[in-house]
Design an enzyme around this catalytic site. Structure first.
Site, PDB file in Angstrom:
ATOM      1  N   SER A 275       2.809   2.494   4.457  1.00 35.38           N
ATOM      2  CA  SER A 275       2.740   3.692   3.625  1.00 35.38           C
ATOM      3  C   SER A 275       1.514   3.558   2.745  1.00 35.38           C
ATOM      4  CB  SER A 275       4.006   3.795   2.767  1.00 35.38           C
ATOM      5  OG  SER A 275       3.842   4.727   1.712  1.00 35.38           O
TER       6      SER A 275
ATOM      7  N   TYR B 191       9.860  -0.486  -3.339  1.00 37.08           N
ATOM      8  CA  TYR B 191       9.349   0.091  -2.100  1.00 37.08           C
ATOM      9  C   TYR B 191       7.901  -0.331  -1.869  1.00 37.08           C
ATOM     10  CZ  TYR B 191       7.970   3.605   1.338  1.00 37.08           C
ATOM     11  OH  TYR B 191       7.496   4.239   2.457  1.00 37.08           O
TER      12      TYR B 191
END
Length: 234
Positions: A133, A146
């Site tokens: 990501s 995350y």
């Protein structure tokens, strides 16, 4: 790589990027093993679903064994897509949520990749796609856990490609920006909009990397929506 007839494993296939990638691979003639906790609404002669929770090595081993037994060949493509994110300030993050992210996003890649690599090396051909990501290249407030997992995906990918490149095996790390998926269902600060990228867009990028010349290697690919806030009128 010529994808027709090749065996590809995709994790996290129930929806979103995983399902879009499965469909794109099938269109290219690949034989796809989908690993996930829930089966997608998809029927295709070359699609085989195996229940799998990538958090657990035993579950991954079982899915791998079933895949090899049914398809009777080595895996040539692995798309490590399964992942999730939970928002919250680090000091307030529960141990369960923290562990869930790392077990899924990081351990899952390890459990899956270690099983397919020997076959890829034996064949002298293989490609592993790891979905990180843009959170794996920077920090995001209230997403420390995350971001930590996606930074780990980047480090794993960069180290692994140097370990296996001389065997003809590629490792590509993909860093998407916002995508129209259920990822944001539990993140109240973000609303899914049509200005985000589509899962099909990410799948097309994965195919582009997979179909490249054997000696041409995409190490990192960052993709973002062109107009995340929509097109300006003036």
């Amino acid at each position: 790589m010529e994808l027709k007839g090749k065996v590809a494993v995709v994790t996290g296939v129930s929806k979103g990027i995983g399902l879009a990638t499965v469909k794109a691979l099938l269109e290219k003639g690949a034989i796809v093993a989908g690993w996930g906790r829930n089966a997608p609404e998809l029927q295709h002669a070359h699609f085989h679903f195996f229940e799998c929770d990538v958090r657990y090595s035993e579950s991954v081993q079982n899915a791998f064994d079933q895949t090899i037994a049914r398809l009777a060949t080595h895996v040539q493509v692995l798309v490590n897509n399964a992942g999730l994110g939970i928002a919250g300030y680090l000091e307030n993050m529960s141990l369960d949520d923290w562990h869930l992210m790392f077990e899924t996003n990081v351990n899952g890649i390890f459990y899956s990749t270690r099983l397919v690599l020997p076959g890829m090396k034996e064949l002298g051909e293989g490609h592993i796609i790891n979905i990180s990501s843009i959170a794996g290249t920077t920090g995001v407030e209230q997403m420390a856990g995350y971001c930590g997992t996606k930074h780990a995906v980047r480090g794993i990918s960069h180290s692994l490609y140097k370990e296996v490149r001389d065997y003809g095996v590629k490792v590509t790390c993909l860093y998407p920006g916002s995508v129209q998926t259920n990822f944001f269902d539990n993140i109240e600060s973000v609303q899914v909009t049509e200005n985000m990228m589509r899962p099909e867009d990410i799948a097309s990028t994965i195919l582009h990397a997979l179909e490249s010349h054997p000696n041409y290697h995409h190490v990192d690919i960052e993709v973002r929506p062109l107009m995340p806030k929509g097109k300006r009128t003036k």
